[in-house]
Design a protein around this motif. Structure first.
Motif, PDB file in Angstrom:
ATOM      1  N   GLY A   1       0.756  -1.498   0.018  1.00  0.00           N
ATOM      2  CA  GLY A   1      -0.265  -0.093   0.065  1.00  0.00           C
ATOM      3  C   GLY A   1       0.284   1.532   0.530  1.00  0.00           C
ATOM      4  N   GLY A   2       2.138   0.634  -0.355  1.00  0.00           N
ATOM      5  CA  GLY A   2       3.160   2.570  -0.188  1.00  0.00           C
ATOM      6  C   GLY A   2       4.628   1.963   0.445  1.00  0.00           C
ATOM      7  N   MET A   3       4.421   1.018   0.326  1.00  0.00           N
ATOM      8  CA  MET A   3       6.053   1.140   1.239  1.00  0.00           C
ATOM      9  C   MET A   3       6.621   1.844   2.491  1.00  0.00           C
ATOM     10  N   ARG A   4       5.433   2.056   3.272  1.00  0.00           N
ATOM     11  CA  ARG A   4       5.539   3.128   4.488  1.00  0.00           C
ATOM     12  C   ARG A   4       6.063   2.224   5.240  1.00  0.00           C
ATOM     13  N   ILE A   5       7.240   3.210   5.816  1.00  0.00           N
ATOM     14  CA  ILE A   5       8.368   3.055   7.024  1.00  0.00           C
ATOM     15  C   ILE A   5       7.378   3.864   8.164  1.00  0.00           C
ATOM     16  N   TYR A   6       6.919   3.339   9.191  1.00  0.00           N
ATOM     17  CA  TYR A   6       6.944   4.314  10.291  1.00  0.00           C
ATOM     18  C   TYR A   6       6.798   4.227  11.773  1.00  0.00           C
ATOM     19  N   ARG A   7       6.424   5.145  12.998  1.00  0.00           N
ATOM     20  CA  ARG A   7       7.812   4.704  14.144  1.00  0.00           C
ATOM     21  C   ARG A   7       6.451   3.866  15.086  1.00  0.00           C
ATOM     22  N   PRO A   8       7.327   2.410  15.550  1.00  0.00           N
ATOM     23  CA  PRO A   8       7.035   1.940  16.409  1.00  0.00           C
ATOM     24  C   PRO A   8       6.079   2.539  17.703  1.00  0.00           C
ATOM     25  N   GLU A   9       6.279   3.679  17.920  1.00  0.00           N
ATOM     26  CA  GLU A   9       5.306   4.561  19.426  1.00  0.00           C
ATOM     27  C   GLU A   9       4.497   4.504  18.307  1.00  0.00           C
ATOM     28  N   TYR A  10       3.463   4.706  17.489  1.00  0.00           N
ATOM     29  CA  TYR A  10       2.240   4.813  16.716  1.00  0.00           C
ATOM     30  C   TYR A  10       1.941   3.315  16.879  1.00  0.00           C
ATOM     31  N   LEU A  11       2.746   2.476  16.764  1.00  0.00           N
ATOM     32  CA  LEU A  11       2.366   1.160  17.204  1.00  0.00           C
ATOM     33  C   LEU A  11       1.827   0.458  18.051  1.00  0.00           C
ATOM     34  N   ARG A  12       2.406   0.731  19.828  1.00  0.00           N
ATOM     35  CA  ARG A  12       2.556   0.938  20.851  1.00  0.00           C
ATOM     36  C   ARG A  12       1.300   1.196  20.758  1.00  0.00           C
ATOM     37  N   GLU A  13       1.129   2.613  20.319  1.00  0.00           N
ATOM     38  CA  GLU A  13      -0.281   3.358  21.288  1.00  0.00           C
ATOM     39  C   GLU A  13      -1.529   3.014  19.851  1.00  0.00           C
ATOM     40  N   VAL A  14      -1.229   1.790  19.548  1.00  0.00           N
ATOM     41  CA  VAL A  14      -2.541   1.735  18.919  1.00  0.00           C
ATOM     42  C   VAL A  14      -2.468   0.213  19.539  1.00  0.00           C
ATOM     43  N   ALA A  15      -2.443  -0.444  19.453  1.00  0.00           N
ATOM     44  CA  ALA A  15      -2.155  -1.241  20.933  1.00  0.00           C
ATOM     45  C   ALA A  15      -3.159  -0.931  21.955  1.00  0.00           C
TER      46      ALA A  15
ATOM     47  N   ARG B   1      13.596   5.285   1.509  1.00  0.00           N
ATOM     48  CA  ARG B   1      13.804   5.041   3.119  1.00  0.00           C
ATOM     49  C   ARG B   1      14.361   3.901   3.196  1.00  0.00           C
ATOM     50  N   VAL B   2      14.679   3.239   4.509  1.00  0.00           N
ATOM     51  CA  VAL B   2      15.794   1.854   4.550  1.00  0.00           C
ATOM     52  C   VAL B   2      15.038   1.040   5.824  1.00  0.00           C
ATOM     53  N   ILE B   3      15.145   0.184   5.529  1.00  0.00           N
ATOM     54  CA  ILE B   3      14.514  -0.139   7.422  1.00  0.00           C
ATOM     55  C   ILE B   3      15.224  -1.865   7.380  1.00  0.00           C
ATOM     56  N   GLY B   4      15.823  -2.346   8.424  1.00  0.00           N
ATOM     57  CA  GLY B   4      16.351  -3.906   8.068  1.00  0.00           C
ATOM     58  C   GLY B   4      16.787  -3.817   6.538  1.00  0.00           C
ATOM     59  N   SER B   5      16.642  -5.139   6.010  1.00  0.00           N
ATOM     60  CA  SER B   5      16.954  -5.495   4.459  1.00  0.00           C
ATOM     61  C   SER B   5      15.938  -4.973   3.841  1.00  0.00           C
TER      62      SER B   5
END
Ligand code: PMP
Length: 435
Positions: A220-234, A362-366
């Motif tokens: 859907g866009g190869m978008r890397i977002y912040r872990p904080e957002y995921l934590r807040e969503v959870a 943008r790059v994350i992991g491989s």
């Protein structure tokens, strides 16, 4: 004997390819072999593979350990139905998966593809609320720019603009959408999360679950977002008493630098989908993993059981190769390997930042992504990449790589170098011929 030219012709006349027209004149290359991180074409060219066959072939092609596991299982039995029967490959794979995923997950459902694993996750959530006496909770909340597969339930939670909502309008169930979180390198004013919470406030009593891809939104866009957002969503899912489904089909098995995307944020989902790299890309298999609480409540629903059961559920060949693939991954310092790849990809793609046609790198992991300023791909890009000796399949305005982890140190710069060369060339051709 038919030659590759004959098959290509037959293919053009009779076979569908992903998201393609029949009788399409889009370029198509015949493959006669693949080994390590290379794909061999019928004309003798060998391409360095930047795609790992859509995120899946993490150990490369023809890995001896995976070949051996598959052959050994063929010599036992290739398949038996899973209704009323079980087998060691399924049991050992479930044990291994449940050891490595977050502690919240206790039960495994083996599905035959990623999209089906997502359908099963959606069914699980709906049946869970039925079991809890809230059968009206049948909708899902997700974030824009998501991608979860091509079956109808999965499509309904894909991005409503770049997904297939318009085409199948009237048939697709309608769901709730919150804005996509800002990219990791963009400022975050908190408004995306606020809007997400508002959806829960307004529609919480209809929502069965939240579904999203952790840390990296893929197709859907190869978008890397912040872990904080995921934590807040959870945390919001807990606060508003709704279930959290994490789609780790693309992010799982080390790709983002953690074993699963959710590990970046220490989040424990109620339901999690894995697929793609599960079998090291050898064959199709996915799994939907679920907590004990949710599993128990599903079985309290009117049906009394989870209502799904594909013919090839827990196929023994796929389970055997998946177990071998996970063991192979865990037996090596995969995290150091992915970190090294991250450095090489960042270094190799950095020059692209200076090209006027490039909006973002943008790059994350491989995973390495070059987003272009154009809305669509410049014509001929795919052919130019193949001519440069690499297999990279860009889409929309995104040129990206996610190579097999076995790619050699001298091969990876060929991938990033080809992206830079092809994009710079495009730049100069454009400069020569103003529109
Ligand atoms: N979820 C995600 C995040 C995916 O990337 C994909 C495949 N690109 C799917 C689901 C669907 O998987 P499959 O193609 O195996 O049906």
């Amino acid at each position: 004997m038919p030659t590759p030219t004959d098959w290509l012709k037959y293919d053009r006349d009779h076979i569908w390819h992903p998201y393609a027209a029949v009788h399409s004149d889009a370029p198509l290359w015949a493959v006669v072999g693949a080994e390590g991180a290379e794909i061999e074409l019928a004309d003798g060219r060998r391409l360095i593979d930047g795609m790992a066959s859509w995120w899946s072939v993490i150990h490369g092609y023809r890995h001896p350990v995976l070949d051996k596991a598959l052959k050994a299982q063929v010599d036992r039995f290739a398949h038996v139905m899973f209704g009323g029967l079980t087998h060691e490959p399924a049991v050992r794979l479930a044990q291994r998966l449940l050891q490595i995923v977050p502690d919240s997950l206790h039960h495994a459902f083996f599905a035959d593809s990623g999209s089906v694993a997502v359908e099963v996750a959606l069914k699980m959530a709906i049946q869970c609320w039925d079991g809890r006496g809230q059968p009206q909770r049948k909708a899902f909340l997700t974030i824009r720019n998501g991608y979860h597969g091509d079956t109808f339930g999965a499509m309904s939670v894909c991005d409503p603009e770049n997904g297939m909502h318009t085409l199948f309008q009237g048939f697709l169930p309608s769901q709730y959408f919150a804005p996509a979180p800002p990219l990791r390198n963009e400022p975050d004013d908190g408004s995306a999360l606020e809007a997400f919470e508002q959806q829960l406030q307004r529609h919480g009593d209809e929502i069965a679950a939240v579904i999203l891809e952790p840390i990296v939104q893929g197709a859907g866009g190869m978008r890397i977002y912040r872990p904080e957002y995921l934590r807040e969503v959870a945390a919001l899912c807990r606060r508003y008493d709704t279930l959290l489904i994490l789609d780790e089909i693309a992010t799982g098995f080390g790709r983002t630098g953690e074993l699963f995307g959710c590990h970046h944020a220490d989040v424990e989902p109620d339901i999690m989908c894995v697929g793609k790299a599960l079998t090291g890309g050898y064959m199709t298999l996915a799994a939907t993993l679920v907590s004990d609480e949710v599993a128990t409540d599903i079985c309290r629903s009117d049906a009394g059981a989870l209502m799904h059961g594909p013919t090839f559920m827990a196929n023994p060949l796929a389970c055997s190769v998946a177990l071998a693939s996970i063991d192979l991954l865990l037996a090596q310092d995969w995290q150091a390997r992915v970190q090294t790849m991250e450095q090489q990809i960042s270094h190799g793609l950095a020059p692209c930042r200076d090209l006027p046609i490039v909006r973002d790198v943008r790059v994350i992991g491989s995973i390495g992504v070059v987003e272009l300023t154009t809305n669509e791909l410049p014509p001929g890009l795919q052919e130019s990449l193949v001519a440069a000796g690499v297999w990279i399949r860009p889409f929309r305005n995104l040129v990206y790589i996610m190579p097999p982890y076995v790619i050699r140190d001298e091969q990876l710069p060929v991938l990033t170098g080809a992206i830079f060369a092809v994009l710079s060339n495009l730049q100069s051709t454009r400069g020569d011929n103003p529109p």
